[in-house]
Structures are given as structure tokens and as C-alpha cells.
Design a protein around this motif. Structure first.
Motif, PDB file in Angstrom:
ATOM      1  N   PHE A 341      -3.356  13.970   7.847  1.00 25.09           N
ATOM      2  CA  PHE A 341      -2.324  12.548   7.443  1.00 25.09           C
ATOM      3  C   PHE A 341      -3.245  11.419   7.768  1.00 25.09           C
ATOM      4  CE2 PHE A 341      -0.908  13.693  11.846  1.00 25.09           C
ATOM      5  CZ  PHE A 341      -0.917  12.333  12.304  1.00 25.09           C
ATOM      6  N   ILE A 342      -2.632  10.293   6.967  1.00 22.81           N
ATOM      7  CA  ILE A 342      -3.290   8.810   7.436  1.00 22.81           C
ATOM      8  C   ILE A 342      -1.907   8.184   7.850  1.00 22.81           C
ATOM      9  CG2 ILE A 342      -4.036   6.757   6.542  1.00 22.81           C
ATOM     10  CD1 ILE A 342      -5.411   8.655   4.475  1.00 22.81           C
ATOM     11  N   GLU A 343      -1.999   7.514   8.873  1.00 23.54           N
ATOM     12  CA  GLU A 343      -0.869   6.792   9.483  1.00 23.54           C
ATOM     13  C   GLU A 343      -1.319   5.258   9.111  1.00 23.54           C
ATOM     14  OE1 GLU A 343       1.622   8.491  12.866  1.00 23.54           O
ATOM     15  OE2 GLU A 343       0.111   6.934  13.856  1.00 23.54           O
ATOM     16  N   VAL A 344      -0.383   4.258   8.898  1.00 22.46           N
ATOM     17  CA  VAL A 344      -0.759   2.845   8.946  1.00 22.46           C
ATOM     18  C   VAL A 344       0.506   2.420   9.624  1.00 22.46           C
ATOM     19  CG1 VAL A 344      -0.671   0.828   7.366  1.00 22.46           C
ATOM     20  CG2 VAL A 344      -1.908   3.104   6.707  1.00 22.46           C
ATOM     21  N   ASP A 345       0.128   1.762  10.847  1.00 22.70           N
ATOM     22  CA  ASP A 345       1.100   1.052  11.544  1.00 22.70           C
ATOM     23  C   ASP A 345       2.301   2.084  12.065  1.00 22.70           C
ATOM     24  OD1 ASP A 345      -0.761  -1.392  11.783  1.00 22.70           O
ATOM     25  OD2 ASP A 345       0.587  -2.114   9.842  1.00 22.70           O
ATOM     26  N   GLY A 346       1.867   3.073  12.328  1.00 24.18           N
ATOM     27  CA  GLY A 346       2.891   4.195  12.797  1.00 24.18           C
ATOM     28  C   GLY A 346       3.524   4.904  11.756  1.00 24.18           C
ATOM     29  N   GLU A 347       3.465   4.573  10.500  1.00 27.01           N
ATOM     30  CA  GLU A 347       4.116   5.139   9.525  1.00 27.01           C
ATOM     31  C   GLU A 347       3.189   5.970   8.577  1.00 27.01           C
ATOM     32  OE1 GLU A 347       7.210   5.162   8.795  1.00 27.01           O
ATOM     33  OE2 GLU A 347       7.833   3.620  10.270  1.00 27.01           O
ATOM     34  N   VAL A 348       3.376   7.338   8.258  1.00 29.32           N
ATOM     35  CA  VAL A 348       2.486   8.213   7.619  1.00 29.32           C
ATOM     36  C   VAL A 348       2.658   7.707   5.990  1.00 29.32           C
ATOM     37  CG1 VAL A 348       2.054  10.475   6.566  1.00 29.32           C
ATOM     38  CG2 VAL A 348       2.975  10.358   9.166  1.00 29.32           C
ATOM     39  N   VAL A 349       1.467   7.407   5.543  1.00 25.38           N
ATOM     40  CA  VAL A 349       1.338   6.983   4.278  1.00 25.38           C
ATOM     41  C   VAL A 349       0.517   7.987   3.097  1.00 25.38           C
ATOM     42  CG1 VAL A 349       1.271   4.757   4.819  1.00 25.38           C
ATOM     43  CG2 VAL A 349      -0.896   5.803   4.432  1.00 25.38           C
ATOM     44  N   GLN A 350      -0.104   9.033   3.745  1.00 21.89           N
ATOM     45  CA  GLN A 350      -0.503   9.934   3.010  1.00 21.89           C
ATOM     46  C   GLN A 350      -0.373  11.491   4.071  1.00 21.89           C
ATOM     47  OE1 GLN A 350      -4.594  11.260   2.774  1.00 21.89           O
ATOM     48  NE2 GLN A 350      -4.752  10.790   0.552  1.00 21.89           N
ATOM     49  N   ARG A 351      -0.064  12.459   3.392  1.00 27.04           N
ATOM     50  CA  ARG A 351       0.033  13.818   3.990  1.00 27.04           C
ATOM     51  C   ARG A 351      -0.350  14.876   3.159  1.00 27.04           C
ATOM     52  NH1 ARG A 351       2.497  15.345   8.620  1.00 27.04           N
ATOM     53  NH2 ARG A 351       4.145  13.650   8.409  1.00 27.04           N
ATOM     54  N   ASN A 352      -1.539  15.524   3.632  1.00 28.01           N
ATOM     55  CA  ASN A 352      -2.207  16.652   2.810  1.00 28.01           C
ATOM     56  C   ASN A 352      -2.630  16.108   1.437  1.00 28.01           C
ATOM     57  OD1 ASN A 352      -1.690  18.067   5.022  1.00 28.01           O
ATOM     58  ND2 ASN A 352       0.125  18.929   4.379  1.00 28.01           N
ATOM     59  N   GLY A 353      -3.027  15.038   1.193  1.00 30.15           N
ATOM     60  CA  GLY A 353      -3.659  14.388   0.077  1.00 30.15           C
ATOM     61  C   GLY A 353      -2.611  13.666  -0.572  1.00 30.15           C
ATOM     62  N   MET A 354      -1.106  13.752  -0.413  1.00 29.36           N
ATOM     63  CA  MET A 354      -0.132  13.118  -1.250  1.00 29.36           C
ATOM     64  C   MET A 354       0.223  11.868  -0.862  1.00 29.36           C
ATOM     65  SD  MET A 354       1.842  13.749  -3.921  1.00 29.36           S
ATOM     66  CE  MET A 354       2.033  15.603  -4.136  1.00 29.36           C
ATOM     67  N   PHE A 355       0.210  11.103  -1.557  1.00 28.42           N
ATOM     68  CA  PHE A 355       0.478   9.478  -1.047  1.00 28.42           C
ATOM     69  C   PHE A 355       2.064   9.377  -1.092  1.00 28.42           C
ATOM     70  CE2 PHE A 355      -3.854   9.010  -2.710  1.00 28.42           C
ATOM     71  CZ  PHE A 355      -4.474   8.555  -1.900  1.00 28.42           C
ATOM     72  N   VAL A 356       2.391   8.485  -0.169  1.00 21.95           N
ATOM     73  CA  VAL A 356       3.992   8.039   0.106  1.00 21.95           C
ATOM     74  C   VAL A 356       4.587   7.438  -1.237  1.00 21.95           C
ATOM     75  CG1 VAL A 356       3.274   5.640   0.793  1.00 21.95           C
ATOM     76  CG2 VAL A 356       5.545   6.946   1.567  1.00 21.95           C
ATOM     77  N   PHE A 357       3.747   7.121  -2.105  1.00 25.04           N
ATOM     78  CA  PHE A 357       4.344   6.223  -3.332  1.00 25.04           C
ATOM     79  C   PHE A 357       4.274   7.298  -4.187  1.00 25.04           C
ATOM     80  CE2 PHE A 357       0.015   4.841  -2.406  1.00 25.04           C
ATOM     81  CZ  PHE A 357      -0.753   5.361  -3.347  1.00 25.04           C
ATOM     82  N   GLU A 358       4.157   8.722  -4.393  1.00 23.00           N
ATOM     83  CA  GLU A 358       3.984   9.712  -5.275  1.00 23.00           C
ATOM     84  C   GLU A 358       5.191  10.693  -4.972  1.00 23.00           C
ATOM     85  OE1 GLU A 358      -0.281  11.111  -6.487  1.00 23.00           O
ATOM     86  OE2 GLU A 358      -0.064  11.125  -4.269  1.00 23.00           O
ATOM     87  N   ASP A 359       5.585  11.249  -6.230  1.00 25.34           N
ATOM     88  CA  ASP A 359       6.773  12.177  -6.233  1.00 25.34           C
ATOM     89  C   ASP A 359       6.412  13.370  -5.492  1.00 25.34           C
ATOM     90  OD1 ASP A 359       8.349  10.469  -7.560  1.00 25.34           O
ATOM     91  OD2 ASP A 359       7.897  11.378  -9.678  1.00 25.34           O
ATOM     92  N   GLY A 360       6.879  14.022  -4.621  1.00 23.11           N
ATOM     93  CA  GLY A 360       6.663  15.316  -3.938  1.00 23.11           C
ATOM     94  C   GLY A 360       6.097  15.059  -2.367  1.00 23.11           C
ATOM     95  N   PHE A 361       5.966  13.402  -2.195  1.00 19.39           N
ATOM     96  CA  PHE A 361       5.507  13.312  -0.706  1.00 19.39           C
ATOM     97  C   PHE A 361       6.697  13.765   0.087  1.00 19.39           C
ATOM     98  CE2 PHE A 361       5.714  10.693   2.939  1.00 19.39           C
ATOM     99  CZ  PHE A 361       4.406  10.502   3.521  1.00 19.39           C
ATOM    100  N   GLU A 362       6.193  14.356   1.529  1.00 16.29           N
ATOM    101  CA  GLU A 362       6.982  14.959   2.341  1.00 16.29           C
ATOM    102  C   GLU A 362       6.683  14.026   3.689  1.00 16.29           C
ATOM    103  OE1 GLU A 362       6.789  19.153   2.673  1.00 16.29           O
ATOM    104  OE2 GLU A 362       7.050  19.565   0.675  1.00 16.29           O
ATOM    105  N   GLU A 363       7.729  13.535   4.314  1.00 13.36           N
ATOM    106  CA  GLU A 363       7.506  13.079   5.537  1.00 13.36           C
ATOM    107  C   GLU A 363       7.103  14.039   6.488  1.00 13.36           C
ATOM    108  OE1 GLU A 363       8.094   9.965   6.432  1.00 13.36           O
ATOM    109  OE2 GLU A 363       8.864   9.337   4.512  1.00 13.36           O
TER     110      GLU A 363
END
Length: 363
Positions: A341-363
Motif C-alpha cells: 500500500f501507499i499511504e499519504v498523510d496517514g490515509e491509504v491511497v493505493q492498495r495492491n495496485g488499486m487507487f483510492v479513486f478507482e472502482d473496486g478500491f478496498e480500505e
């Protein structure tokens, strides 16, 4: 002529280099790329630009570098004068033998690079673009047939670049407002860095073709933790495998590699800036779906992160921020498709290659 070649030429001239009527344009290419050069010249003629052409020869470059004395390198002043009279530059890679320069003394390579830093800066000030022609040597290194490699290259290049830019802009906005970025992958990578005051850039159809990344620069002394680069890195013909770096106060303090650790040592010992990170890049071009030993493509591959040892790009460094300075810029890649995962200022913005702004992103 393959229509994909003409479309490649058009995007290079019109979108990347932004050539206008009357512009002085240098085209530099390997002879194997003559078809693409022809298409570029045709497009430049339609615009009314003024081109010049220089052919690259890795055999000639090898002969020169092996004959030179390390202490005899100096700035190529005639080359600098030509670049300073140029408006746009289009560089085309393509290899018959990608290992041609492997037996050049490393100290000569470093001396040439250090002597011509002013020339490199002059290139950076141009409208410039570098690209790849699907040549046989590159296809062979990628383990692909010529036909398959052509399809791969044009899948990465022949895209809707306006749509790609909009997709990447969402990550650029996140990075531009960020203070701290954390990258975690498996058990080996956990790295934090400040990007406070730095500038995020959207590389779509600009200085690289193919584009496909969002990138910024870390504050040089802020990088802390460890990173495993699980994708290979070629350095002067040697394949560095599983490079693991540990950072304290922004500097590499320990490092190992499972193969060719001496090549990694050579990179890090280039100069003081080579021990620091100059770029954080996030690959977002999903038209690039495999590793091919070609950093122009590999660093843009979807579901990856790359960090560059050495020079930070001037455009990504805020006016009040320190810029990491080095004669090298060596990108190295970590796969982020699983257990990452990539975390920006404490918030996960990408997990397992899926970005937070894409359908299917899981927290």
C-alpha cells in the motif's frame, strides 16, 4: 509504413516536443529507427520546422570511451553551442546489441557524465522527448519476438493521452497536497519520506514517450526506513537483483543485493547525491503490463513504484526546498500489486495496485 509509426511520430512532434513552425529541431536516433525518423521528418515538414539529424552509434561510442583517458574528459563545448541554438529535441532509442557498452571502463563513463553536466542542463531547458523504437536488440532482451515487441511498444505508446493524463491527475493532486508519503510492500519495504513543499508532476505525453507516471521529489534528508527493489536493474550491462537499501536521515547507510552488489556499490559511490533519493514515481500506464529491462517502459508499468537514486528533477522541487544534486539519476522499481500500500498523510491511497479513486478500491 505502419500507421502506428505515423501516430508515434505525430505524438512526439505535436504533443511531446510541441514543435511549431520555424522551430529548430534536433532528431537523434539509432539507424535501426530510420522508419520512425522518416515519419518524424514528414510531420516536421508539414509544420514547417527546421530539423537536423544525428545518428547514434553505440559501436563508435564504445570505441571512443575505451580509447579515452579518464582525465581527458571535458565539456563538449561545440555540442553545448548547438543545443543552445535548438528549440526542441527528439531522441530515439533502438539497439542492435544492448550490451555494446558493457566493457567500457566505469570510471570513464562517470568522468564523461561529470564533465557534461552543463550540457545535460541545457537539454533539460529544451522541449525534449525521448522514446523507443521497437528494435531487435530490445526485443531480444525483453524475451519477445519482433512482432510481439512491436505490439508491446505501440500498446504503451498509442493511447488516448488526454484520458491518461486525466487519470494520472488524480494522483498528482493527492501528492501535490501531501506532507508525508509511506510505501509498504511485503515484509521488506517500509519507507517514509517528506514531500512537503515539493511539486507533483504529471508525466503523460511530455518528456517521455510512453509516459505514464505521477512523480515528485522527497525532501533529501527526510527518507527513513528500508526498501527492497524486487524488479531487476541493469547497470552497464550488469543485472542487479533484489537490491535492499536502508536509509537514515535521507542517506543510504546499508545496502545489499543478491546479484552484482558491486554494480550497486558503483552507483552509490558516484557522488554524495547518489546516496539520496531524487524522485518518487508511481507507475500508472496499464498498457505496460510486463517487465522488459527497459526503464523507459518499466518505470511506468501499472502497479509499481520507483525511486531514483541521485538527481532530483528541477521542476519537482519547490522554490523554498533543497534539491538533491548528482550526476546520475538511477530509477529502481518495487512491485506494488500484492501485499502493498501507499499511504499519504496517514490515509491509504493505493492498495495492491488499486487507487483510492478507482472502482473496486478496498480500505
Amino acid at each position: 509504413m505502419d500507421e502506428r509509426v505515423r501516430r508515434h511520430a505525430e505524438v512526439l512532434v505535436d504533443k511531446c516536443a510541441e514543435v511549431e513552425q520555424g522551430d529548430m529541431v534536433e532528431v537523434s536516433a539509432s539507424p535501426v529507427a530510420e522508419e520512425l525518423v522518416e515519419a518524424i521528418y514528414e510531420r516536421l515538414g508539414e509544420i514547417g520546422a527546421r530539423p537536423s539529424l544525428s545518428w547514434q552509434s553505440s559501436r563508435a561510442s564504445r570505441a571512443y570511451a575505451r580509447a579515452m583517458d579518464e582525465d581527458d574528459y571535458s565539456l563538449l563545448e561545440h555540442r553545448l553551442a548547438a543545443v543552445e541554438s535548438t528549440d526542441a529535441y527528439i531522441g530515439i532509442r533502438g539497439s542492435r546489441n544492448i550490451a555494446e557498452m558493457n566493457d567500457v571502463p566505469p570510471e570513464n563513463t562517470t568522468a564523461a557524465r561529470n564533465a557534461n553536466e552543463e550540457l545535460q542542463q541545457a537539454f533539460d531547458d529544451l522541449n525534449w522527448v525521448g522514446t523507443q523504437y521497437p528494435a531487435a536488440g530490445n526485443a531480444q532482451k525483453a524475451g519477445m519476438s519482433i512482432e510481439a515487441y512491436e505490439d508491446f511498444v505501440y500498446q504503451a505508446v498509442d493511447r488516448d493521452w488526454d484520458e491518461q493524463r486525466e487519470f494520472q491527475a488524480q494522483m498528482v493532486e493527492i501528492l501535490d497536497d501531501a506532507s508525508e508519503v509511506r510505501i509498504v510492500s511485503g515484509d521488506e519495504t517500509d519507507l517514509k519520506m517528506s514531500v512537503d513543499g515539493m511539486i507533483a508532476e504529471n508525466d503523460a505525453d511530455d518528456a517521455n514517450m510512453p509516459g505514464g507516471e505521477a512523480f515528485t521529489a522527497p525532501v533529501p534528508d527526510s527518507v527513513e526506513g528500508t526498501v527492497l527493489f524486487d524488479q531487476p536493474r541493469m547497470w552497464r550491462g550488469e543485472e542487479i537483483l533484489d537490491a535492499r537499501l536502508e536509509f537514515e536521515n535521507g542517506e543510504v547507510v546499508e545496502y545489499t543485493a543478491n546479484q552484482n552488489e558491486d554494480a550497486l556499490d558503483e552507483i552509490l559511490e558516484t557522488d554524495d547525491g547518489a546516496k539520496r533519493i531524487g524522485e518518487l514515481g508511481i507507475g500508472m500506464n496499464r498498457g505496460i503490463d510486463r517487465f522488459t529491462y527497459n526503464m523507459l517502459f518499466d518505470e511506468k508499468m501499472g502497479d509499481t513504484v520507483h525511486l531514483a537514486l541521485g538527481r532530483a528533477y528541477e521542476e519537482s522541487v519547490g522554490s523554498d526546498c533543497e534539491r538533491n544534486v548528482s550526476s546520475i539519476h538511477v530509477d529502481m522499481i518495487t512491485d506494488m500489486s500484492e501485499d502493498s500500500f501507499i499511504e499519504v498523510d496517514g490515509e491509504v491511497v493505493q492498495r495492491n495496485g488499486m487507487f483510492v479513486f478507482e472502482d473496486g478500491f478496498e480500505e
